[in-house]
Scaffold this active site. Structure first.
Site, PDB file in Angstrom:
ATOM      1  N   GLU A 243       0.764  -1.136   0.085  1.00  0.00           N
ATOM      2  CA  GLU A 243      -0.114   0.084  -0.019  1.00  0.00           C
ATOM      3  C   GLU A 243       0.852   1.246   0.231  1.00  0.00           C
ATOM      4  O   GLU A 243       0.471   2.296  -0.796  1.00  0.00           O
ATOM      5  CB  GLU A 243      -0.739   0.069   1.236  1.00  0.00           C
ATOM      6  CG  GLU A 243      -1.982  -1.276   1.292  1.00  0.00           C
ATOM      7  CD  GLU A 243      -2.572  -1.389   0.104  1.00  0.00           C
ATOM      8  OE1 GLU A 243      -2.949  -0.486  -0.762  1.00  0.00           O
ATOM      9  OE2 GLU A 243      -3.162  -2.550  -0.045  1.00  0.00           O
TER      10      GLU A 243
ATOM     11  N   HIS B  52       1.767   2.194  -3.532  1.00  0.00           N
ATOM     12  CA  HIS B  52       1.026   3.109  -3.973  1.00  0.00           C
ATOM     13  C   HIS B  52       0.985   4.205  -3.854  1.00  0.00           C
ATOM     14  O   HIS B  52       1.197   5.032  -4.827  1.00  0.00           O
ATOM     15  CB  HIS B  52      -0.546   2.430  -3.952  1.00  0.00           C
ATOM     16  CG  HIS B  52      -0.952   1.030  -4.575  1.00  0.00           C
ATOM     17  ND1 HIS B  52      -0.829   0.859  -5.961  1.00  0.00           N
ATOM     18  CD2 HIS B  52      -1.451  -0.113  -4.113  1.00  0.00           C
ATOM     19  CE1 HIS B  52      -1.122  -0.428  -6.171  1.00  0.00           C
ATOM     20  NE2 HIS B  52      -1.525  -1.008  -5.162  1.00  0.00           N
TER      21      HIS B  52
END
Length: 337
Positions: free
Chosen positions: A44, A47
């Site tokens: 995550e 990203h």
């Protein structure tokens, strides 16, 4: 708000309700191993960090590694700063790089990849194929329309309008675009490996962090001020109007100004609302002068309490309708990530 025993709806309630629709409710009873939590955290942050490092990406609103009922083990929420209906080629390219950032982070840190990037790969492939076949954003095929959407409001299937040889060439072009985007994502993360590690460790400890917390660490490590990172991710395209269009716009503005003044003068002449106090219960209620305004309905409103503390560092408008971009890891047993 009702579950919490409050009489007002605040900003956090609105954000939570949108997240429930997009990715489901939090599933805190799903216990992940320490190693899986670490993998999801790096995925995550991959990203989010790629998004922050690019010029044309949308601001990060929230990052979490708390599993959701729709199968996501974690996700990054990007929210546009303003309502928009078009995307430039540069913005789509940045979207591709960010979408593949999670997979790139896994390969860099763990020297392997997992099944968690399945949903990211599906989205990236769909975007890259649309760029080639529908948007005319491929140097090889130019403005040729190679694909059409059938039953747009039902299945939304796409049909290729070309020969088998051309379809094979399209696959090669899509593959090239994806490889270039993945290579760029890896390069960005390798250059900022220390920042990647620091942010991932912070996310493991907190489980959920806001865009404000994320950007604070990002600015500290990069030595940037808040002004230098404000509005990050926006490349605005300006079109110059001709002299004829400018004169027409000026005339329309004057006409609108005159109509607004007439409307304001009519509102001043209109009868105003009177307040009366009932002697029996001393209740203050609005009442209209029925002789001046017959059958005037009384409107009722409700209050909405806005808590500014729940907003992210960029303070975007709270979700572009239902257009919040959610990118997260996909649980292998679920259909959505």
């Amino acid at each position: 708000a009702v579950k919490a025993g409050r009489q007002y709806v605040n900003q956090k309630d609105l954000m939570d309700s949108v997240e429930v629709v997009l990715v489901g409710k939090e599933k805190k009873d799903r216990i992940m191993s320490k190693e899986e939590r670490r993998i999801v955290s790096y995925h995550e942050i991959g990203h989010a960090l790629v998004s922050a490092l690019q010029k044309n990406s949308e601001p990060v609103q929230k990052i979490t590694i708390v599993p959701r009922t729709m199968g996501a083990l974690g996700y990054v929420m990007n929210v546009p700063e303003e309502e928009k209906y078009l995307n430039t080629e540069a913005e789509l390219h940045a979207l591709l790089v960010e979408t593949l950032g999670g997979r790139a982070a896994e390969e860099i840190v763990f020297d392997t990849v997992t099944t968690g990037a399945a949903n990211d790969i599906e989205k990236a492939t769909k975007t890259a194929r649309a760029m080639v076949t529908q948007y005319g954003m491929s140097k090889k095929f130019g403005l040729m329309g190679l694909e059409t959407i059938q039953d747009q409001y039902l299945e939304g299937r796409t049909v290729m309008n070309c020969s088998d040889e051309t379809a094979a060439a399209v696959d090669e072009e899509v593959m090239k675009i994806l490889k270039d985007a993945y290579k760029e994502a890896k390069a960005l993360l390798k250059e900022n490996r220390a920042l990647l590690d620091k942010l991932a460790q912070f996310l493991i400890e907190k489980e959920t962090i806001t865009g404000k917390e994320f950007m604070k660490i990002y600015r500290e490590e990069k030595g940037l001020t808040e002004e230098e990172t404000s509005g990050k991710g926006k490349e605005r395209v300006t079109f110059k109007a001709s002299a004829k269009d400018s004169a027409k716009q000026s005339k329309e503005n004057k006409d609108n100004s005159k109509s607004e003044k007439k409307k304001a003068s009519k509102e001043k002449e209109a009868p105003k609302e009177q307040l009366v106090v009932a002697e029996d219960d001393k209740d203050v209620r609005p009442k209209y002068d029925e002789a001046a305004v017959p059958d005037k309905p009384v409107s009722h409103t409700f209050e909405v309490e806005i808590n500014d503390d729940t907003r992210a560092s960029t303070d975007p408008e709270p979700y572009d309708g239902m257009g919040a971009v959610v990118r997260g890891r996909k649980n292998g047993s679920s259909e959505q990530g």
